[in-house]
Design an enzyme around this catalytic site. Structure first.
Site, PDB file in Angstrom:
ATOM      1  N   ARG A 238       0.825  -1.216   0.000  1.00  0.00           N
ATOM      2  CA  ARG A 238       0.000   0.000   0.000  1.00  0.00           C
ATOM      3  C   ARG A 238       0.852   1.257   0.000  1.00  0.00           C
ATOM      4  NH1 ARG A 238      -0.883  -0.226   5.913  1.00  0.00           N
ATOM      5  NH2 ARG A 238      -2.799  -1.422   5.798  1.00  0.00           N
TER       6      ARG A 238
ATOM      7  N   ASN B 148      -5.288   1.866   8.376  1.00  0.00           N
ATOM      8  CA  ASN B 148      -4.882   2.028   9.762  1.00  0.00           C
ATOM      9  C   ASN B 148      -4.414   0.677  10.283  1.00  0.00           C
ATOM     10  OD1 ASN B 148      -4.724   2.374  12.530  1.00  0.00           O
ATOM     11  ND2 ASN B 148      -6.384   3.877  12.559  1.00  0.00           N
ATOM     12  N   ASP B 149      -3.111   0.473  10.234  1.00  0.00           N
ATOM     13  CA  ASP B 149      -2.515  -0.804  10.638  1.00  0.00           C
ATOM     14  C   ASP B 149      -2.912  -1.244  12.034  1.00  0.00           C
ATOM     15  OD1 ASP B 149      -0.915  -1.549   8.496  1.00  0.00           O
ATOM     16  OD2 ASP B 149       0.699  -0.200   9.091  1.00  0.00           O
ATOM     17  N   CYS B 150      -3.311  -0.278  12.833  1.00  0.00           N
ATOM     18  CA  CYS B 150      -3.525  -0.568  14.239  1.00  0.00           C
ATOM     19  C   CYS B 150      -4.979  -0.864  14.583  1.00  0.00           C
ATOM     20  CB  CYS B 150      -3.018   0.606  15.072  1.00  0.00           C
ATOM     21  SG  CYS B 150      -1.277   0.867  14.791  1.00  0.00           S
TER      22      CYS B 150
ATOM     23  N   ASN C 235      -7.200  -3.445  14.598  1.00  0.00           N
ATOM     24  CA  ASN C 235      -7.176  -4.905  14.447  1.00  0.00           C
ATOM     25  C   ASN C 235      -8.455  -5.463  15.062  1.00  0.00           C
ATOM     26  OD1 ASN C 235      -4.034  -4.169  15.765  1.00  0.00           O
ATOM     27  ND2 ASN C 235      -4.403  -4.441  13.579  1.00  0.00           N
TER      28      ASN C 235
END
Ligand code: BGC
Ligand code: IFM
Length: 816
Positions: A367, A489-491, A493
């Site tokens: 990405r 937003n990788d965070c 989860n």
């Protein structure tokens, strides 16, 4: 408070003290050989891949800051009773200098400093067409008497694989090998040559030397750091030849300078890869020819100056592609120089090597690199083309993709794997930008492998179809796209709790899940689904375009049905189908991403929701330093949300000002024609506009940082993670294509500025395909809307200047 100033004519940032709040760095290298260099000469060098082919060592997370670099020690022994040792970049000895200046320019850095009437001028850069870093050091005696000096150079080799180098001491304390040639003028770093027989590094100087050292312990002394080398203290090199342990390269040059006299030395740090044929011929005997050829090319000042000129010409040419002249000095500075420069650095580095990314963790992000492309495609379209194909080659047949790949091997990183459900759509974004810029449809017909396996290759357009279909076939209970491990937003989860009840993400890592949905990916799908449809049309496949648009419509409607919270867009649904980023939540009620992306994709504009969402952003997320990612910050850890709530309030994804998505909101404001507000958002995170608060902001005032601490943080306004961030590309897209309004479409450039009322008139020169556009805009104090557009004397309808092959110059007049 400032620690320097911009010199726009020279295209340099001039740092006037070595004691900046954090190391302020620059990048050298444009192709395969790269160095990071700080304002105190810290940094390191690698070839192609900061993890696998690291030439020099760096000590992360160490004290003092910025530990290890490529150093020169000047020992002034003119007065034998009062000798003094200093470095042109102040570190590592940190002797107080009488004067100091560091100029970070485009692909080079220059230092000028002095002590006791001796001046050192150091220029360092990587030439355009060689795998080496040149350091030209000129020492001048400004005393009234003769000066007696000893100069010592110093680089510490890394034993190639930077990860292994830090961990596998039982092996690598015995593998180091060097060879000393020409009395020490040239030092070969041959470690691993015995085994691989294909590459080595050199460090050479264009003069005879008075001694050398290649053993770190001999040079420093076993218990010393680079701030107090024994050899420099003694004033005498030991001619050590390293065997194992920690090999270095250091030379001693003694010089006597008459009053006013200068001497220049050229040091070359190079990487050599032998031709395949040489590989098995002479184990452990290095083929020195290519090394000497390289050293020969830079042995005179004229040759070095010529190579520097080539580098400057290269940048002249690149930066001539998009150039603005306006009454807003800071906008001109960022657009014409620093923002585009940072875009090129992200092209080269993706998220691999910075002072915040170790170079051994992340490689090239799927990405990330696709988004970076949006910012550099106009500069280097040919290399962008190759990049798209490299990225697409790491995609899987179902459209999903490795999240990262290693730059050297270009293979997907299986430790991290896939499962970030936004990844596939970014490939459409990057490809569409490339085709709009170049008009090159042939890329869509390139045969590209899946997971680098040529036996399962399809055209790039088929890859894009897989991307589109991935979202279509991965939707949740509300008809919204499944989030997977996380989206942008990788965070966030949202599936970890359901699979590992009671266990945190930190233990198990995020996993894929069947339920949690992302409104952000929905926004992406609406935007890039339409861009995909346009590509299908260009290939004559109207049925496919229609299919895509029908799917877009479904997702659009799903956002209106389930993604609207009354005053703003919901962020997501978690694994229990509870809303995330909603007024119903206790914390984290509003997130920035869906507000920016849904509106820039056009969702809710005609329904009147878009303006409401942006108003909510202004009321709830805005601060004087930029727009925060969410509010209220999470004060406790939420198992059902994952890493986002693991940060203390105000940092990173937990309510930090994530600079990357500020331009999304600014672009969204331009969609609504709000020039004042779009520009206000632009200015808040723009490095040139916040230079004056460098003591608060702390990171380099010439580039964007990933994050600025949010209102809830103790250090509100402090930047972190400078340089390698999608902020560079997105802010350039924002300012160049939306605020200034020069947007490449498939049919030609569209000119539709959206500026603040007091912006004034401006002129943009834009090279597009093979023509030059000179665009004069009369803003008439208006924020948006083009009243009249004249091209080569003829008025045209709408905002798109039809591109006609053969016309080389377009003189464009715009009246707003
Ligand atoms: C975020 C970090 C996070 C990481 C996890 C990054 O993109 O910025 O905060 O730790 O992703 O993969
Ligand atoms: O989107 C990510 C990016 O890939 C890496 N840096 C942080 C962003 C937000 O989590």
């Amino acid at each position: 408070m400032k620690y320097g100033y911009f010199d726009d004519a020279a295209r340099e940032y001039v740092i006037t003290t070595p004691k900046t709040p954090l190391p302020w760095i620059n990048y050298l290298g444009n192709k395969e050989f790269f160095s990071l260099i700080s304002n105190t000469c810290g940094g390191y060098t690698f070839y192609k891949d900061a993890k696998l082919l690291r030439l020099t060592r760096y000590r992360y997370n160490n004290v003092p800051y910025d530990n290890n670099g490529k150093y020169f020690y000047i020992k002034d022994v003119t007065d034998a009773a009062n000798t003094v040792v200093w470095n042109p970049g102040w570190q590592p000895v940190k002797t107080k200098l009488d004067s100091y200046e560091c100029r970070h320019g485009l692909g080079y850095s220059k230092f000028t400093s002095s002590k006791n009437d001796v001046e050192a001028k150091l220029l360092t850069f990587v030439p355009m067409n060689d795998n080496c870093e040149i350091s030209k050091l000129t020492i001048t005696n400004n005393k009234n008497t003769a000066a007696k000096l000893s100069l010592f150079s110093y680089v510490e080799w890394c034993l190639w694989n930077a990860d292994d180098d830090m961990k596998n001491f039982q092996r690598n304390l015995s593998t180091g090998e060097v060879e000393v040639v020409d009395g020490g003028s040239v030092i070969f770093h041959k470690t691993e040559y015995r085994e691989r027989r294909n590459h080595y590094a050199i460090y050479g100087v264009n003069t005879k030397v008075d001694g050398f050292d290649t053993s770190r312990d001999a040079f420093l002394g076993a218990y010393n750091g680079p701030d107090s080398p024994d050899v420099v203290a003694e004033g005498k090199a030991t001619n050590s030849v390293a065997s194992g342990w920690s090999p270095i390269a250091s030379q001693q040059i003694n010089l006597e300078l008459a009053p006013g006299e200068s001497k220049t030395f050229i040091f070359t740090l190079g990487y050599i890869e032998n031709p395949e044929d040489d590989k098995w011929e002479a184990p452990s005997v290095v083929n020195k020819k290519p090394a000497f050829k390289m050293l020969d090319s830079y042995k005179t000042e004229e040759a070095v100056d010529k190579a520097l000129k080539e580098l400057c010409d290269y940048w002249d040419n690149l930066l001539g592609i998009y150039h603005i002249s306006s009454k807003n000095e800071k906008v001109d500075r960022m657009v014409n120089i620093w923002n585009q420069y940072q875009c090129m650095v992200t092209f080269n580095m993706s998220r691999s090597a910075s002072y915040y990314e170790s170079g051994i963790g992340r490689g090239m992000g799927f990405r990330d690199s696709c988004q970076d492309l949006l910012g550099f495609v106009h500069l280097i379209p040919d290399r962008a083309r190759q990049r798209i194909i490299d990225i697409a080659s790491t995609q899987f047949q179902d459209g999903s993709a490795y999240h990262q790949y290693q730059p050297l091997t270009k293979k997907g990183n299986s430790d991290i794997g896939s499962g970030f459900n936004d990844d596939p759509l970014w490939l459409i974004a990057g490809t569409s930008a490339y085709v709009r810029e170049t008009g090159d449809l042939s890329i869509l017909k390139e045969i590209v492998p899946f997971d680098n396996d040529m036996s399962v290759a399809k055209t790039l357009m088929e890859h894009l179809k897989c991307s589109l279909n991935f979202t279509i076939t991965h939707k949740g209970p509300h008809g919204l796209p499944l989030i997977g491990r996380a989206d942008w937003n990788d965070c966030l989860n949202l599936n970890c709790f359901s699979e590992h009840p009671g266990e945190s993400f930190q233990t198990f890592g995020p996993s894929e899940g069947p339920v949690a949905e992302s409104v952000f990916i929905a926004g992406m799908f609406v935007k890039y689904g339409e861009e995909y449809a346009q590509l299908a049309e260009l290939l004559g496949d109207d049925a496919e375009a229609k299919r895509a648009r029908d799917e877009v419509k479904k997702v659009y409607d799903a956002v209106l049905d389930a993604g609207w919270d009354g005053e703003w867009f919901v962020r997501a649904y978690d694994a229990y189908s509870n809303k995330v980023g909603s007024k119903e939540c206790e914390e984290g009620q509003i997130y920035i991403e869906p507000q920016g992306f849904c509106v820039l994709a056009g969702i809710g504009v005609k329904e009147g929701l878009a303006a409401k969402a942006l108003k909510s952003v202004e009321e709830r997320l805005d601060t004087k330093y930029g727009v925060m990612i969410l509010q209220p910050a999470y004060t406790k850890y939420h198992l059902e949300l994952g890493e986002v709530s693991s940060y203390p309030p105000g940092y990173k994804e937990n309510a930090g000002i994530f600079c990357h998505n500020n331009p999304w909101v600014s672009i969204a404001e331009t969609v609504l024609g709000h020039g004042n507000r779009a520009f206000e958002i632009y200015k808040k995170t723009c490095p040139a506009y916040i230079e004056d608060i460098s003591d608060v902001h702390c990171t380099e005032p010439y580039v964007y940082s990933q994050m600025v601490a949010g209102r809830d943080a103790k250090f509100f306004g402090q930047g972190k993670n400078s340089w390698l961030t999608g902020t560079a590309a997105w802010t350039f897209v924002n300012i160049s294509q939306y605020i200034l309004g020069v947007y490449p479409t498939h049919n030609g450039l569209s000119i539709n500025p959206c500026v603040p009322e007091d912006f004034g008139d401006f002129t943009i020169t834009r090279k597009y395909r093979d023509a030059i556009y000179t665009i004069d805009v009369k803003t008439n104090g208006s924020q948006s809307g083009v009243k009249k557009l004249t091209v080569n004397g003829k008025e045209i309808e709408g905002t798109v200047i039809p591109y006609e092959a053969g016309i080389k110059e377009y003189k464009v007049e715009v009246i707003m």
